[in-house]
Every structure is written in C-alpha cells, then in structure tokens.
Design an enzyme around this catalytic site. Structure first.
Site, PDB file in Angstrom:
ATOM      1  N   ASP A 209       0.852  -1.122   0.017  1.00 33.80           N
ATOM      2  CA  ASP A 209      -0.202   0.176   0.029  1.00 33.80           C
ATOM      3  C   ASP A 209       0.846   1.265   0.115  1.00 33.80           C
ATOM      4  OD1 ASP A 209      -2.608   1.245   0.376  1.00 33.80           O
ATOM      5  OD2 ASP A 209      -1.987   2.007   2.192  1.00 33.80           O
ATOM      6  N   GLU A 269       1.658  -0.591  -5.031  1.00 35.76           N
ATOM      7  CA  GLU A 269       0.739   0.433  -5.300  1.00 35.76           C
ATOM      8  C   GLU A 269       1.508   1.785  -5.320  1.00 35.76           C
ATOM      9  OE1 GLU A 269      -2.960   2.879  -3.912  1.00 35.76           O
ATOM     10  OE2 GLU A 269      -1.514   2.360  -2.753  1.00 35.76           O
TER      11      GLU A 269
END
Ligand code: NOJ
Length: 546
Positions: A209, A269
């Site tokens: 993330d 990401e």
C-alpha cells in the site's frame, strides 16, 4: 529438480475486497468464512491468484487500511486460524494468495502510536512517527503545508500527557492513520519481521500500500501548493512521494522474500509520474511487479491507449520486469461507468457524479477492454465484480457513506464507496446471497443487480461472467498469451488497435465509430454478440488465430 516458472510474471490476479466479497457469518460484512465458501467460484472463473485487501485488526476508519495489529486478523473478518485454513484451501485449488501490507502508516490504535502519545516529546517512541512542534507563536499552525489525501491538513495536533496542546503528527491519509518514520531502524526491522510472519504462513506475496510514500524529506520543507489527487507526485524531489530513499527499503525486503521458496512476489501500489518512475521500483533486486495505473487512467481512445501500452512495454523491458494491466480497483470509479460517459479517463471520472451515463455503451467497451487487457504481455488484475459487469453505484444515500473522504472534505467528495458495494451472488433481492437475509449489507445493493448476480449470469453465454470465464480459459490455453512481446499491425483504420503475438494470435480492438473489417483468421473470442458480415462493430474487440 527444474525450477518452476515464476507465476507472477503473467498471472491473472483477482482482487478480493474482502468486506464486500461474501459474508459467511451473517453480519452484513464480508469475511474469511465467506471467501472460503466461494473459492470454487474463483477456481471456476480461472484466476491464478487472489489479492485480499487488509484483514488485520483495525478500527476500520479507512476500511482496514488503518492497522492496529499486523499479525492478527480482525474479528470482523475471522481469526488467524481461519486465515491459515484459507491459505491451505486456496492452494489446494491452485490459487495463490497475496495479502495487503500497509507500511506507510498504521492506526492510531496501534500500540506504538499509543506509546508515542503517552511518552511525550523527545521520546524514542515518538521517533517511530513524524512528531514535530507546530509553527506560529504558540505552535498552533501545522509544521508544513502538506495536505491529507482525504482532505484537510496532513498534520494533527496532540494533547500532551500533561493536558497541554502539544506537538503535531503527520498523516498523509486520515488523522487516524499516523505515518511511520522509515528513517527509524525499528520501523524497518518491524516490517521485515511482519513479512516473515506472513511468509511463514504460506502467503505467495504482498501488495504494498502507498509504496511510493514511505520515505519523507526529513527537513520537512513546504510544498508551496496543493497536490494532485491520489498522490501522483507533482514534481521531482517531492518531499513525501516517490523519493529515492524508498528503494533501499525494497532492496531489503527483496532479500527477505528471496530467502523463501516458491516465488513469493511483491506488487507495488505506486501512483508515480509515469512508467519511467514506476520501473525504478522494479530494478533487479527490488520489487517484482507494480500496478500499471496509466492503463487504468487512460481514456478510451486508440492513440492514447497505444501510447500507454508502448511506453509501458518499453520501460518495463529496460528492467526485465513484466508489466501488469489493471482496469479497476477499490479506489477508482468502476470502468463500466467510466467508459459509459463522454470523458472516459480516470481523472474525469472522479468529477462526474450526476452526469448521465450510458451503461450499455460502458459495458460494451468494458468487454472490449477486457480482451485488450488479457491479450497484452504480462500479468492482469481483475477487481471483484468486474467479471459481473458491475457499474459504480452513484446514488448511495449520503447518510450511509462510509469512506472517510466524505467527512474529511466537509461532505463535498463522496469518496470510493460506489465501487465497494457487496457482490450480488443469487436471488431476486438484496442481499442477493451476499450473506444472511436478515442482515443488511454494509453498503446497500441496487435492486437492479438482480440481473447481474452470479446465478443469473452463469450458463448465459452472452453474460459478462461467461465472457470472462471464456477469456481466462483461452488465455491459459494459448501459448501466445501471457509473458512475451507484441507486434502492432499498422495497416489498420484510424481508431483501431491491432497486434499480433506469436504463435499465430491477433487481438483487434475497434475504438472508432464505424465497423471495421476483420482479418481472415479464425475468431476465437468476440466481445460483441456478432461480427456483422465479418466486420467488427464499434467498441468491440476480437481474438483471432491463424
Ligand atoms: C491506498 C488504498 O488502496 C486505499 O484504499 C487507502 O485508503 C490508502 N492507500 C491509504 O492506505
């Protein structure tokens, strides 16, 4: 023993947004029990792996991206023992499992943050985060002008243990998501240990993330302006996005995963400026793969798509990493809706609430886009529900919105709930088999979804579900698909994308307003119902074999 090929180089990975996938315990929120009960669905769909959004202990301020304990499962989703069972069962189905790692920030309920609050200024506990005195005469102004991704300043002031207004701490997302200080060796050691914790339990990889956010400029300079949405850095040497120092972290992580058998892999990401910046995450010895958001963000226009595809392939070739192709995820407007409007780019989609949408057109394009995505070299991601052709739900009543963006922007930006509505599995009314009939799903499902349930689509050859199943099956069968190269066929009308992959495969996508002739080859899959006299209608795609 011969080494097995690295599965992640061309895997089709299905994103399980766990709270909206299937609810096994009947509380209106999806969970591990629900996911376990639907593994055969995923097997039958033909995906190679799943990525599960965060399932750790969390106050759920940002749907689990605020982690209080990285080594345990939140009771909302189940138990650690159930997670271990899920891993075992998924592997029995031949499905690999990627878990979501959230290293940029934790929850304000994390023991380290609580200890930092209690320990006060100057303590070693505060060094694990970004605590700083405020500016202004009484420290009443934030230390920098940085903004939170969810609106408002990226700093919140704390009350010190003695009750006085005190330091500020950094949170690039919600105030309940304090950013870790990755210059601190304890933070680094902790995350390497968390990686090992899950690797020991058999996970096949990690989705990272906000992979571009970990490193900060410790001098904390002002930015001088308000940043772009979604954290794409607006300049080089940005104080908190995509800094060079972040790559040291990933080099260290790579040595952790490389020590395990079975090709454990990372996917980053990273909302960075472009492919040149993205592939820096994929240098040998760093991460394996990264989401290709340029493809997702690209408008439905042949020239733009071709440019994105070319630059993606060219840049990935420089580092020997396979590209990935993504159309949707839990943060963006579902692509059936995006493609059903006049302005089809991702940035446009964020501003189009209330603008009429032609879902029939969007669906046609989504089918064509799926054939394009699955024919390109590398791996692909399928966001749960895209195989059912689900559109964005844009009329969720305001009082039911859950995304912190809604509150943080003073009720001006509705946020991402519209792409997170629980899946419809069966039956004629909500909850459509998502969970118990007695529990309302955590976000309301539209009544019209009765025609889009798995049950309604299964066996209907014209359905999106059967179309995805066919595409995934053919993709597995054809040696030309997956990793490799493509060659553009340039002798095609304007607005048409056509490329060949050896041996003998061709993908043709018609983004023009007119039907175009199809090459004289055997059609193996069409995104539209007919070919109309051997022509491909507008907004359609075909897979052909010679
Ligand atoms: C990206 C995740 O995909 C998103 O859902 C989340 O809100 C932010 N990172 C913060 O963790």
């Amino acid at each position: 023993m011969t080494e097995l090929p690295a599965w992640w180089r061309d895997a089709v990975i299905y994103q399980v947004y766990i709270r909206s996938f299937a609810d096994g315990d009947g509380d209106g929120v999806g969970d591990i029990a629900g996911l376990r009960s639907r593994l055969s669905y995923l097997d039958d769909l033909g995906v190679d792996a799943i990525w599960i959004n965060p399932w750790y202990r969390s106050p759920m301020v940002d749907a689990g991206y605020d982690v209080a304990d990285y080594r345990d499962i939140d009771p909302l989703f189940g138990t650690l023992a159930e997670a271990e069972e899920l891993l075992r069962e998924a592997h029995q189905h031949g499905i690999r499992v990627i878990v979501d790692l959230v290293p940029n920030h934790c929850s304000d309920a994390h023991p380290w943050f609580r200890a930092a609050l209690a320990a006060g200024p100057g303590s070693a506990e505060r060094e694990r985060f970004w605590f700083r005195p405020g500016r202004g005469e009484h420290g009443e102004l934030p230390p920098t002008d940085w903004m939170s991704r969810f609106g408002g300043p990226a700093w919140t002031r704390v009350t010190e243990p003695d009750g006085t207004p005190g330091e500020w701490y950094l949170h690039l997302f919600a105030p309940q998501q304090p950013d870790f200080n990755w210059d601190n060796p304890e933070v680094r050691a902790e995350f390497e240990d968390i990686l090992r914790f899950w690797l020991d339990r058999g996970v096949d990889g990690f989705r990272i993330d906000v992979a571009h956010g970990l490193a900060k400029d410790a001098t904390l300079p002002d930015l001088g302006y308000v940043d772009d949405v979604f954290g794409r850095p607006s300049r080089s040497n940005h104080p908190h996005w995509d800094r060079d120092e972040v790559h040291e972290v990933y080099r260290a992580w790579r040595t952790v995963t490389d020590a395990y058998d079975g090709h454990r892999a990372f996917v980053a990401e990273a909302w960075v400026a472009g492919p040149e910046q993205l592939v820096r995450y994929l240098h040998p010895g760093r991460l394996h793969t990264a989401f290709n958001f340029d493809f997702l963000a690209c408008p439905w226009r042949a020239d733009d798509l071709r440019k994105v595809i070319d630059t993606t392939l060219d840049w990935h070739a420089t580092v020997g990493a396979p590209p990935t192709w993504v159309l949707s995820n839990h943060d963006v407007v579902r692509h059936v809706t995006r493609y059903g409007r006049e302005a089809t780019g991702h940035e446009d989609a964020r501003r189009q609430y209330g603008v009429p949408v032609d879902l029939e057109l969007g669906t046609r394009r989504a089918r064509a886009a799926a054939l394009l995505m699955l024919a390109l070299p590398g791996g692909a991601y399928v966001y749960q529900g895209e195989e059912l052709g689900l559109p964005e739900v844009e009329d969720i009543p305001e009082h039911l919105l859950q995304d912190p963006t809604w509150e943080r922007t003073g009720h001006t930006v509705r946020g991402r709930d519209g792409c997170r509505v629980p899946l419809p599995w069966s039956g004629q009314q909500p909850p459509f088999g998502f969970g118990a009939d007695t529990a309302a799903p955590w976000l309301p499902q539209p009544e019209e979804w009765r025609t889009r349930t798995v049950e309604a689509q299964r066996g209907d050859r014209a359905s999106m579900l059967e179309f995805y199943r066919a595409a995934l099956r053919i993709r597995r069968e054809l040696p030309a698909l997956g990793e490799g190269d493509l060659a553009w066929d340039d002798d095609v009308p304007d607005g048409v994308l056509s490329f060949t992959r050896e041996p003998g495969f061709r993908c043709v996508v018609n983004l023009s307003a007119r039907p175009v002739p199809l090459p004289e080859q055997r059609v193996v899959l069409l995104s539209s119902a007919t070919t109309q006299d051997n022509t491909l209608p507008p907004d359609a795609a075909a897979w052909l074999l010679s």
